[in-house]
Design an enzyme around this catalytic site. Structure first.
Site, PDB file in Angstrom:
ATOM      1  N   PRO A 191     -10.271 -41.641  34.610  1.00  9.85           N
ATOM      2  CA  PRO A 191     -11.234 -42.238  34.077  1.00  9.85           C
ATOM      3  C   PRO A 191     -11.381 -43.958  35.108  1.00  9.85           C
ATOM      4  O   PRO A 191     -10.321 -44.397  35.518  1.00  9.85           O
ATOM      5  CB  PRO A 191     -10.744 -42.805  32.876  1.00  9.85           C
ATOM      6  CG  PRO A 191      -9.822 -41.915  32.515  1.00  9.85           C
ATOM      7  CD  PRO A 191      -9.154 -41.487  33.711  1.00  9.85           C
ATOM      8  N   HIS A 214      13.717 -28.238  32.560  1.00  6.77           N
ATOM      9  CA  HIS A 214      12.965 -29.111  33.559  1.00  6.77           C
ATOM     10  C   HIS A 214      12.623 -28.032  34.582  1.00  6.77           C
ATOM     11  O   HIS A 214      13.538 -27.336  35.154  1.00  6.77           O
ATOM     12  CB  HIS A 214      13.909 -30.257  34.219  1.00  6.77           C
ATOM     13  CG  HIS A 214      13.138 -31.146  34.995  1.00  6.77           C
ATOM     14  ND1 HIS A 214      13.539 -31.439  36.336  1.00  6.77           N
ATOM     15  CD2 HIS A 214      11.828 -31.590  35.121  1.00  6.77           C
ATOM     16  CE1 HIS A 214      12.699 -32.035  36.949  1.00  6.77           C
ATOM     17  NE2 HIS A 214      11.814 -32.158  36.296  1.00  6.77           N
ATOM     18  N   HIS A 215      11.362 -27.897  35.113  1.00  6.16           N
ATOM     19  CA  HIS A 215      10.674 -27.351  36.057  1.00  6.16           C
ATOM     20  C   HIS A 215      10.007 -27.808  37.149  1.00  6.16           C
ATOM     21  O   HIS A 215       9.106 -28.018  37.077  1.00  6.16           O
ATOM     22  CB  HIS A 215       9.780 -26.232  35.469  1.00  6.16           C
ATOM     23  CG  HIS A 215      10.431 -25.101  34.493  1.00  6.16           C
ATOM     24  ND1 HIS A 215       9.761 -24.202  33.906  1.00  6.16           N
ATOM     25  CD2 HIS A 215      11.716 -24.795  34.352  1.00  6.16           C
ATOM     26  CE1 HIS A 215      10.415 -23.433  33.152  1.00  6.16           C
ATOM     27  NE2 HIS A 215      11.828 -23.794  33.345  1.00  6.16           N
ATOM     28  N   HIS A 262       4.546 -33.683  34.876  1.00  6.72           N
ATOM     29  CA  HIS A 262       4.588 -34.848  35.727  1.00  6.72           C
ATOM     30  C   HIS A 262       3.872 -34.343  37.263  1.00  6.72           C
ATOM     31  O   HIS A 262       3.802 -33.275  37.460  1.00  6.72           O
ATOM     32  CB  HIS A 262       5.935 -35.353  36.044  1.00  6.72           C
ATOM     33  CG  HIS A 262       6.471 -36.069  34.926  1.00  6.72           C
ATOM     34  ND1 HIS A 262       6.844 -37.556  35.047  1.00  6.72           N
ATOM     35  CD2 HIS A 262       6.317 -35.926  33.487  1.00  6.72           C
ATOM     36  CE1 HIS A 262       7.204 -37.861  33.927  1.00  6.72           C
ATOM     37  NE2 HIS A 262       6.942 -37.058  32.959  1.00  6.72           N
ATOM     38  N   GLU A 263       3.403 -35.494  37.882  1.00 11.22           N
ATOM     39  CA  GLU A 263       2.418 -35.261  39.034  1.00 11.22           C
ATOM     40  C   GLU A 263       1.509 -34.208  38.687  1.00 11.22           C
ATOM     41  O   GLU A 263       1.252 -33.103  39.420  1.00 11.22           O
ATOM     42  CB  GLU A 263       3.144 -34.693  40.267  1.00 11.22           C
ATOM     43  CG  GLU A 263       4.300 -35.818  40.830  1.00 11.22           C
ATOM     44  CD  GLU A 263       5.537 -35.673  39.935  1.00 11.22           C
ATOM     45  OE1 GLU A 263       5.968 -34.708  39.588  1.00 11.22           O
ATOM     46  OE2 GLU A 263       6.049 -36.647  39.764  1.00 11.22           O
ATOM     47  N   GLU A 267       9.410 -45.035  36.501  1.00  8.08           N
ATOM     48  CA  GLU A 267      10.373 -44.939  37.475  1.00  8.08           C
ATOM     49  C   GLU A 267      10.016 -45.852  38.496  1.00  8.08           C
ATOM     50  O   GLU A 267      10.867 -45.959  39.562  1.00  8.08           O
ATOM     51  CB  GLU A 267      10.178 -43.294  38.083  1.00  8.08           C
ATOM     52  CG  GLU A 267       8.590 -43.063  38.574  1.00  8.08           C
ATOM     53  CD  GLU A 267       8.587 -41.565  38.436  1.00  8.08           C
ATOM     54  OE1 GLU A 267       8.733 -40.892  37.443  1.00  8.08           O
ATOM     55  OE2 GLU A 267       8.081 -40.935  39.452  1.00  8.08           O
TER      56      GLU A 267
END
Lengths: 674, 674
Positions: free
Chosen positions: A192, A378-379, A458-459, A483
């Site tokens: 946005p 977690h991947h 994430h990302e 982070e």
């Protein structure tokens, strides 16, 4: 009333407004109106007015194609349809339980005046607080396989304005600091994009329902005229390859009198399709802790070795801590082969089923189950989408078999650096938000849904409200999170969250990972917040899954503020933005979905601020006790960040609280209904 | 001395300047220096300093590829080579007869530190007045077929600056009005992009030798940091597809103390390869008239019918007029089948060999030959490159057989609207300056060269100095020309030419088509020039082929100023920019290649200006008579545009003339050596 749909009589206006205006439609409350024009060259444009005043000047519509003449000239007006809609639907989880969806719709049929006489529809949905429009490519012999070189939708903001924006299309994962400039100093922005005219009208430009299409960046052409730039494809010359019939994502404009008004709009969710997953009672909001911050501090490592974080022993400690403090899940990063070499280079050898030998995945699942705590799978892909997709089924099956119900995915990679396997069997290097990644993310989400697994990425690709359709897509990153307070150079500024609320957060939930009560990053770097600010983040930065990001030993050290983290829910029946300005401050109140309690969060900037808060959101049916977590008088992010006053007192709905926010400060309040 | 090459001893510096600078090289006169750095992530950058002051702050180098990891990280410095060069070469025609090419060269060898250890060279040529650098992809097994998704070359201008620029990459054919803003308000610009720092340093960013590669636009990222954006391909996901070894075009930075200094640089030509065509004595500068302005006025039509312009009779009249007044060529537009339907839609049925029946092509060639006048072949494509290429040989053979020695090509089409036939047999819709068009234009130029035909292209790809290598590529359009004074809304502003001199004209010759003495466009629209301004255009807007664009009857009507047009040459041995500022004024003097005479042109803006001109460019060996065409005292583009004083008087080299420029005014002077 769940998913009820009330069909109203057709109320939309359809009148020729000016010589060349072919159609016009007003919002149900006649606040906004959209005009559509076709000029002498057959170019179609739209404009938006608010109370009769032009907000978006006539702006181009259309496409360039790689293998056919452009679709933006020689159009004739081939008719229009109107419709009206009003219903209220229920979110399985969210910031609001019930959402009203009330709009007037105008469908414009365009047809080329010359051969091959291609057709294109543009559909506008006009709300009192915003406009969504999308292109619909009908089935037609002369344009079946559509190869979009560029979408040339424009947004020409009529009045002089300022903007809060992030450089789009050249950087990693939407993780830059936001800029605040005049609108005519924007180069290319992500959405946005938040705009405020000098006359005080707030506008947010974004998109909704980004499905099988490329993400939209906004490039300024000249003046205040912005144009869509689709994220490129590395597989095809066309940025989007589709077969008609299909629709583009919605291009959205929220238009309000205040920054708060932008946030309070439900336009994004309303423009997405209803829940496609059926019973999603298995999607549960929760709070979690994780083996994560210790790596960002470089105390532990993702890689194997003497400081490996994701060990069986560490994980048991975290499960114990979670169980003792009411957290439902534990994130464990660095559990799988292999984080040991250069991440960017090594991504293709990552395994999603092979744990490091010091991580006993089965024993830990059982250990957690006995304590009522699940592990978040977690991947991390390092952008090697091909490698992840090849293992996706097996990876998800493994987690489902262990009783996991959440994954956190990661796509650490440069823009233009995510590898995707094309239909031709060749690898291409894609952007985070190109069509290939839009397709990939939904593949992960739907595959996870089959196994009753929720996804936090994430990302990520940006949020366009698809959680309505796929309620297991619960949260994501997509901006600078906590982070950056560990190792960012610079770390997040004191006004980071008050910026995020009115920019990134207009898109949807953010797995920001708040709650670092130590206020200390790597090497002792100061976090530019007070403790009360870290608590307020749980209210102002919405996510149905919220981390308590700090090390367990720090929570032991700060039991006072930790109580708020233990108490705060992550699912709401009601949300109100009480006041705020982008990058200055934000005050929000939310009502717990599972009780009558309310919660308030306030964040400021790098100045001392006094904010008055009227408690009129509290009902008169209860007695109210406020548990307040406020900056102490001498609190200051730089000189005295831990100074917090924690108190409890009765309050009344008629009352006005005065919150004194320190530099980098905040306020968090729990209103307990008695 | 023609094409002599003087090999000098190696004088370049090669020293580690700072901790992370791996190489540095200074210009021969030690005015400019380039530093190259590689940071901890293996990212290479360059910077440019002038007199020790940073002009370009460290700026990124590298590429994104569609099918391999990006080439911009993990580089190690793998050595450097230096070289020096100094020679003087002769132009067969041009603004200067002799051009000195003196630079120091630094070649940086980059090699990835990790597998597959790809290599990339960057070559810098550092002149006292500018820097050129290009990428060289060496032959290597691991990167043979190179698919460039994006070139990420940056230009981070160090000091606060203003810019004169044109929106790049979204509009038709580089034909917009130039903008003048702060550099940090640039969105995306075409090159040349002209910049002036607040400290008075002038910078022009452009490219040289655009061969088999996509044209470069400049997108501002943030602040004053610009990044290359290559023009897209509609054939390939990659914007550039090449087989190594190959080189990119040169990225060029002219850096000077004055706007005049930008123009006086020979960087562009020097960075192109020498003449590849051998004896080019058949390339002749000339002046021409044409069946052209009458169509822009809508007196005549390109299409057939009662007002068809390109008739045998009209052409004979134009040949007569040309012969009577010393013009060597006559342009005839609208001579060929068929301009009768919608141009955009109809382009594919255009024939380049079939004249309209009322245009007797053979008889006219003979008629012209008898009078010493040639016809300029006209090849409008409407962007249907495939149709033109299919007929190219036949079309050129026809013209050559008729004794023609010039073509004017045209590419009227929207951006992203030029059809090219791909190797896969499919049509793609390309931009004016993508790789496909770069290849096409050189194909036309080289095919024309085989037949001793010169090329002037309208709606062209931008000029990058390839006239050095292909001297039959004599001129082109590539900005708003005189035709906008016929029907432009708005027409060209009074300062248009003083803007062009320091922007568009840095690229090369412009077929601007000056000389509309009637000062009147379509429907009586006023041209915002005085008569003296129209004459000055012949000096300040360089082209070896210059049109006298007005209707013959208007030249009959204005014999006084027409004399200057008859006298002015189009080939020069010497050019000097005496003074000027972008968009304000420009004063230029040029020496005739074929006599000792000098010519002076001055153009202003929308104010009255007084400009002092020292005549020290005149030599002391001759007596000088100045034939002056000056704005009369009360001249004004709006109220009294035809007021001109034409006079003749002796002048001396020591003299300083004062030129009084009217609003929209100009001055033209012929200095006759006696």
């Amino acid at each position: 009333m769940k998913f009820a749909l009330i069909a109203l009589a057709l109320v939309a206006l359809l009148v020729p407004a000016k010589a060349d205006a072919v159609a016009e439609i007003a919002s149900p409350g006649k606040v906004l109106a959209v005009q559509v024009r076709i000029d002498g060259e057959g170019k179609a444009s739209y404009s938006v007015s608010r109370g009769g005043h032009t907000v978006i000047a006539p702006s181009a519509l259309g496409f360039l194609l790689t293998d056919q003449p452009q679709l933006k000239r020689n159009f004739a007006f081939a008719g229009a349809d109107t419709a009206s809609h009003d219903d209220t639907w229920e979110q399985p989880w969210g910031e609001w339980r019930f959402i009203r969806n009330r709009y007037n719709e105008l469908r414009i049929h365009l047809k080329e005046k010359i051969a091959p006489a291609r057709r294109l529809d543009v559909v506008f949905r006009v709300y009192d607080d915003g406009v969504g429009f999308r292109y619909e490519f009908p089935e037609q012999v002369v344009l079946k396989n559509v190869h979009i070189a560029e979408e040339v939708t424009e947004f020409d903001v009529a009045d002089p304005a300022e903007a809060w924006w992030e450089v789009g299309g050249d950087w990693n994962s939407y993780e830059q600091l936001y800029q605040h400039t005049r609108l005519d100093a924007v180069s290319q922005a992500h959405t946005p994009l938040t705009i405020k005219t000098d006359g005080g009208v707030y506008i947010a430009i974004h998109e909704a329902a980004l499905v099988d299409y490329a993400g939209m960046w906004l490039k300024r052409i000249d003046g205040q005229r912005l144009r869509s730039v689709l994220s490129p494809s590395a597989q095809h010359a066309a940025k989007v390859v589709r077969t008609a019939p299909f629709t583009s994502p919605w291009r959205t404009l929220i238009i309000a009198d205040s920054a708060a008004g932008l946030y309070m709009s439900h336009l994004e969710l309303n423009l997405n399709e209803p829940n496609a997953l059926g019973d999603v009672s298995w999607v549960r909001p929760y709070k979690y802790v994780g083996i994560w911050w210790a790596m960002h501090l470089t105390n532990w490592t993702w890689a194997s070795g003497p400081h490996h974080g994701a060990t069986t022993e560490h994980t048991k400690q975290y499960i114990d801590f979670a169980a003792a403090n009411g957290f439902k899940e534990v994130l464990v990063e660095g559990w799988n082969y292999s984080w040991d070499d250069d991440w960017f280079a090594n991504g293709h050898s990552l395994s999603y089923t092979q744990p490091y030998p010091d991580f006993d995945i089965k024993a830990l699942a059982a250990y957690g189950k006995a304590k009522g705590v699940k592990i978040i799978g977690h991947h991390e892909t390092f952008g090697k989408v091909d490698n992840y997709e090849a293992q996706l089924s097996g990876a998800l099956d493994l987690l489902a078999g262990l009783g996991y119900d959440s994954i956190k995915t990661g796509y650490v990679a440069d823009e233009g650096g995510l590898t995707v396997l094309g239909e031709d069997g060749k690898l291409s290097y894609e952007y985070h938000d190109g069509q290939a990644l839009a397709v990939h993310h939904l593949k992960v989400v739907t595959e996870a849904a089959k196994r009753h697994i929720a996804v936090v990425d994430h990302e990520p690709i940006k949020d366009t409200g698809l959680r309505r359709t796929y309620p297991n897509w619960v949260s994501r990153e997509g901006a600078r999170g906590q982070e950056y307070n560990a190792w960012g150079n610079p770390p997040n500024p004191p006004n980071h969250e008050s910026l995020l609320v009115f920019t990134r957060m207009l898109a949807g939930p953010f797995d920001f990972t708040p709650g670092v009560l130590s206020l200390t990053g790597k090497g002792g770097q100061k976090i530019q917040n007070t403790v009360a600010h870290q608590l307020a983040d749980y209210i102002v930065i919405y996510s149905p899954v919220q981390m308590a990001a700090d090390l367990p030993e720090n929570y032991v050290k700060y039991p006072g503020p930790f109580q708020f983290i233990k108490d705060v829910p992550t699912d709401w029946s009601e949300t109100r933005v009480l006041s705020g300005e982008p990058g200055e401050f934000a005050v929000m109140a939310r009502k717990d979905r599972n009780s009558n309690n309310w919660y308030l969060g306030a964040v400021g900037d790098n100045t001392k601020r006094r904010v008055a808060v009227k408690l009129d959101f509290l009902d008169n049916k209860h007695h109210w006790v406020a548990e307040t977590y406020l900056d102490a008088k001498d609190a200051d992010w730089d000189s005295n960040p831990h100074a917090i006053n924690i108190a409890r007192r009765a309050v009344t709905p008629g009352e006005t609280l005065t919150l004194n926010l320190a530099r980098g400060g905040g306020a968090a309040i729990r209103f307990v209904a008695k």
